[in-house]
Design a protein around this motif. Structure first.
Motif, PDB file in Angstrom:
ATOM      1  N   PRO A  21       0.801  -1.247  -0.206  1.00 44.40           N
ATOM      2  CA  PRO A  21      -0.056   0.080  -0.161  1.00 44.40           C
ATOM      3  C   PRO A  21       0.764   1.401  -0.048  1.00 44.40           C
ATOM      4  O   PRO A  21       1.816   1.257   0.677  1.00 44.40           O
ATOM      5  N   LYS A  22       0.356   2.090  -0.888  1.00 48.14           N
ATOM      6  CA  LYS A  22       1.135   3.388  -0.832  1.00 48.14           C
ATOM      7  C   LYS A  22       0.492   4.773  -0.227  1.00 48.14           C
ATOM      8  O   LYS A  22       1.236   5.782  -0.145  1.00 48.14           O
ATOM      9  N   ASP A  23      -0.598   4.506   0.467  1.00 48.70           N
ATOM     10  CA  ASP A  23      -1.236   5.594   0.816  1.00 48.70           C
ATOM     11  C   ASP A  23      -0.487   5.772   2.623  1.00 48.70           C
ATOM     12  O   ASP A  23      -0.373   4.912   3.057  1.00 48.70           O
TER      13      ASP A  23
ATOM     14  N   ASN B 124       4.437   6.591   5.947  1.00 49.33           N
ATOM     15  CA  ASN B 124       3.892   6.233   4.685  1.00 49.33           C
ATOM     16  C   ASN B 124       3.865   4.724   4.964  1.00 49.33           C
ATOM     17  O   ASN B 124       4.763   3.799   5.253  1.00 49.33           O
ATOM     18  N   LYS B 125       2.709   4.063   4.484  1.00 48.44           N
ATOM     19  CA  LYS B 125       2.520   2.453   4.647  1.00 48.44           C
ATOM     20  C   LYS B 125       3.680   1.997   3.940  1.00 48.44           C
ATOM     21  O   LYS B 125       4.227   0.882   4.334  1.00 48.44           O
TER      22      LYS B 125
END
Length: 309
Positions: free
Chosen positions: A135-137, A153-154
């Motif tokens: 995940p980039k969110d 940042n995940k």
């Protein structure tokens, strides 16, 4: 305080990735006495193999599952890196046994440029992406402690976790397996290890294969963050000051050195760079290592050099 903690956490996550690349340098130096300048090129080559195999496998094999395609691509890229390790030992290192250190250094520089060019020939020179589902969110932590929370940042969190697990696995491998003990014996004394029946050629293939595996994991993580492009090998050069800071022969030194440099460059860029115009993150690691070399040339955790006359 929350912003400082946010900066430190970001530095720790970047530092774990630096440590991961630095491990490749340390492993090869410990087992063969070769300072492997090709580690950055190995990271790039492995990332290119992973990215292109992930593109080709669905069409060639009709694989619909993205997870299965990524697993097959990872296996194929790992086989490529083992083949590279075997070729390096057979064609280069095996023929340069007992040569001067500068000869071996130049050999790894030659390997660097060969892998850069051969990677472009095999896989192309475009910018490729690696999507392994991280995940980039962003996410917010400790909102009840700090106003607004701490932004993390995940993807960085997952990457740091993967790097930490790999470092732990390698440490366990070296401490508790027969092959790991053989690698440590070769690192301590090549001739003594050979005299008790440890085959140096096989050990060198194994250690270069492990370094290739480390390069593959590092390449996947960096490729997922930045895209797979030829500047990726320059990112790996950040591991050079990490190795020198921690010590060329120390696995814990590579880890701690990476964390020190990761945190140091982030904090200095944020809190000092704003007053002098920025850019500290580019040169901080090298200046820090320069000062350490003046005081302790073997690094923080390296073995002290003793010359006996």
């Amino acid at each position: 305080m929350g912003f400082l903690l946010e900066t430190v956490i970001g530095g720790l996550m970047a530092g774990m990735l630096y440590s991961l690349i630095a491990l490749g340098f340390v492993l090869i130096f410990k087992a063969s006495g070769v300072f492997n300048f090709a580690q950055g090129a190995m990271v790039l080559f492995a990332a290119l193999a992973m990215a292109r195999f992930a593109e080709w496998i669905p069409g060639l094999l009709g694989v619909q599952s993205k997870l299965l395609a990524n697993l097959l691509a990872f296996g194929g890229a790992m086989l490529v890196m083992v083949a590279v390790a075997w070729a390096i030992e057979r064609l280069v290192l095996g023929r340069l046994v007992n040569q001067e250190g500068i000869t071996l250094l130049m050999a790894t520089l030659g390997i660097t440029y060969f892998l850069d060019g051969f990677g472009q020939t095999l896989f192309g020179s475009d910018i490729y992406k690696i999507d392994i589902g991280m995940p980039k969110d962003p996410m917010f932590l400790m909102e009840s402690v700090f106003q607004g929370g701490v932004l993390v940042n995940k993807e960085d969190l997952y990457a740091a976790g993967i790097a930490a697990l790999l470092v732990l696995a390698l440490t366990m491998f070296f401490q508790y397996t027969g092959t790991g003990r053989a690698l440590r014996a070769v690192a301590d004394d090549h001739q003594a290890a050979q005299s008790i029946g440890i085959p140096l050629n096989r050990i060198w293939v194994i250690v270069w294969s492990i370094a290739g595996f480390v390069a593959l994991v590092a390449g996947i993580i960096w490729g997922s963050k930045l895209g797979v492009q030829f500047s990726l090998s320059l990112v790996a050069l950040k591991a050079l000051p990490v190795v020198i800071l921690g010590g060329l022969t120390s696995v814990p030194g590579a880890i701690i050195g990476g964390l020190i440099i990761g945190v140091g460059e982030k904090v200095s860029e944020v809190y000092v760079g704003q007053h002098i115009g920025g850019g500290i993150e580019i040169w901080f690691a090298y200046v820090l290592v320069l000062f350490v070399l003046l005081v302790r040339p073997q690094g923080l955790f390296g073995e002290k050099i003793i010359d006996r006359v």
